[in-house]
Scaffold this motif. Structure first.
Motif, PDB file in Angstrom:
ATOM      1  N   ALA A   1       0.908  -1.203  -0.076  1.00 38.72           N
ATOM      2  CA  ALA A   1       0.103   0.087   0.048  1.00 38.72           C
ATOM      3  C   ALA A   1       0.898   1.463   0.009  1.00 38.72           C
ATOM      4  O   ALA A   1       0.529   2.204  -0.891  1.00 38.72           O
ATOM      5  N   ASN A   2       1.897   1.124   0.746  1.00 41.38           N
ATOM      6  CA  ASN A   2       2.810   2.439   1.029  1.00 41.38           C
ATOM      7  C   ASN A   2       3.579   2.536  -0.379  1.00 41.38           C
ATOM      8  O   ASN A   2       3.566   3.930  -0.824  1.00 41.38           O
ATOM      9  N   ARG A   3       3.901   1.858  -1.210  1.00 36.22           N
ATOM     10  CA  ARG A   3       4.443   1.860  -2.496  1.00 36.22           C
ATOM     11  C   ARG A   3       3.793   2.499  -3.367  1.00 36.22           C
ATOM     12  O   ARG A   3       3.857   3.469  -4.111  1.00 36.22           O
ATOM     13  N   LEU A   4       2.219   2.090  -3.413  1.00 34.57           N
ATOM     14  CA  LEU A   4       1.303   2.669  -4.431  1.00 34.57           C
ATOM     15  C   LEU A   4       1.029   4.037  -3.734  1.00 34.57           C
ATOM     16  O   LEU A   4       1.164   4.957  -4.700  1.00 34.57           O
ATOM     17  N   ALA A   5       0.980   4.273  -2.673  1.00 30.13           N
ATOM     18  CA  ALA A   5       0.748   5.683  -1.977  1.00 30.13           C
ATOM     19  C   ALA A   5       2.107   6.524  -2.380  1.00 30.13           C
ATOM     20  O   ALA A   5       1.804   7.864  -2.571  1.00 30.13           O
ATOM     21  N   GLY A   6       3.322   6.160  -2.310  1.00 24.48           N
ATOM     22  CA  GLY A   6       4.100   6.963  -2.768  1.00 24.48           C
ATOM     23  C   GLY A   6       4.260   7.231  -4.104  1.00 24.48           C
ATOM     24  O   GLY A   6       5.094   8.020  -4.322  1.00 24.48           O
ATOM     25  N   PHE A   7       3.529   6.467  -5.027  1.00 22.97           N
ATOM     26  CA  PHE A   7       3.685   6.741  -6.526  1.00 22.97           C
ATOM     27  C   PHE A   7       2.712   7.714  -6.839  1.00 22.97           C
ATOM     28  O   PHE A   7       2.822   8.735  -7.703  1.00 22.97           O
ATOM     29  N   LYS A   8       1.275   7.603  -6.368  1.00 26.04           N
ATOM     30  CA  LYS A   8       0.220   8.272  -6.724  1.00 26.04           C
ATOM     31  C   LYS A   8      -0.606   8.525  -5.628  1.00 26.04           C
ATOM     32  O   LYS A   8      -0.652   7.588  -4.584  1.00 26.04           O
ATOM     33  N   PRO A   9      -1.433   9.593  -5.657  1.00 28.31           N
ATOM     34  CA  PRO A   9      -2.226   9.669  -4.278  1.00 28.31           C
ATOM     35  C   PRO A   9      -3.213   8.403  -4.566  1.00 28.31           C
ATOM     36  O   PRO A   9      -3.523   8.067  -5.607  1.00 28.31           O
ATOM     37  N   LEU A  10      -3.382   7.742  -3.246  1.00 23.89           N
ATOM     38  CA  LEU A  10      -4.051   6.648  -3.166  1.00 23.89           C
ATOM     39  C   LEU A  10      -5.335   6.494  -2.273  1.00 23.89           C
ATOM     40  O   LEU A  10      -5.200   7.089  -1.017  1.00 23.89           O
ATOM     41  N   LYS A  11      -6.520   5.876  -2.820  1.00 21.50           N
ATOM     42  CA  LYS A  11      -7.635   5.679  -1.969  1.00 21.50           C
ATOM     43  C   LYS A  11      -7.740   4.069  -1.823  1.00 21.50           C
ATOM     44  O   LYS A  11      -7.613   3.607  -2.947  1.00 21.50           O
ATOM     45  N   GLY A  12      -8.168   3.691  -1.056  1.00 23.49           N
ATOM     46  CA  GLY A  12      -8.373   2.296  -0.676  1.00 23.49           C
ATOM     47  C   GLY A  12      -9.072   1.926   0.615  1.00 23.49           C
ATOM     48  O   GLY A  12      -9.571   2.636   1.208  1.00 23.49           O
TER      49      GLY A  12
END
Length: 161
Positions: free
Chosen positions: A40-51
């Motif tokens: 989750a943190n890798r995705l959030a570090g790449f683009k704004p993440l909603k989950g």
């Protein structure tokens, strides 16, 4: 205009191709079963993440991501949860949520079955991006890219990994 990368059911595995496919997206939305907070943190570090958290996610993910998420994107009312069903076969919990706060876009994961379909009765678009991870019975790993432009949800692309 908002360009979305939609993913679900990564189950501890994040294909590096996701970063290429979501490069031109403004946000990533994950419909649960991340597997690890590091993913989750890798995705959030790449683009704004909603989950939202899924049934396999532990307390680390559940402490950050809710079971249900309601928000507006470009004026479109969105509801995302992990286990939801599909039109007209929603589970009981989700049916109550849909009745109480009707969205224009309903997103879920869990089934590992890619679906994009319009619910005529509820006047709501339903999306399930299938599964992007390696665990599960699916044979093709999938993602969805789409655009929300004011009230229009368009340019939907299914990506096979």
């Amino acid at each position: 205009m908002l360009r979305i990368g939609l993913i679900s059911d990564t189950h501890h595995f994040l294909d590096e191709k996701v970063f290429t496919h979501f490069e031109n997206c403004d946000e990533i939305w994950h419909a649960g079963d991340f597997g690890t907070i590091q993913l989750a943190n890798r995705l959030a570090g790449f683009k704004p993440l909603k989950g939202v958290y899924g049934n396999i996610d532990g307390p680390d993910i559940r402490g950050v991501y809710p079971e249900n998420l309601h928000w507006q994107a470009e004026g479109v009312k969105v509801f995302m949860t992990h286990i939801g069903g599909y039109p007209p076969n929603y589970n009981v919990r989700v049916k109550k949520e849909l009745d109480a706060n009707p969205p224009q876009l309903f997103i879920c994961g869990h089934s590992h079955i890619l679906k994009v379909m319009f619910d005529e009765k509820r006047q709501c678009l339903h999306m399930n991006p299938g599964a992007a991870g390696r665990q599960g019975w699916h044979t093709v790993r999938t993602l969805i890219r789409f655009t929300i432009d004011g009230p229009d949800m368009k340019d939907c692309e299914v990506i096979e990994l």
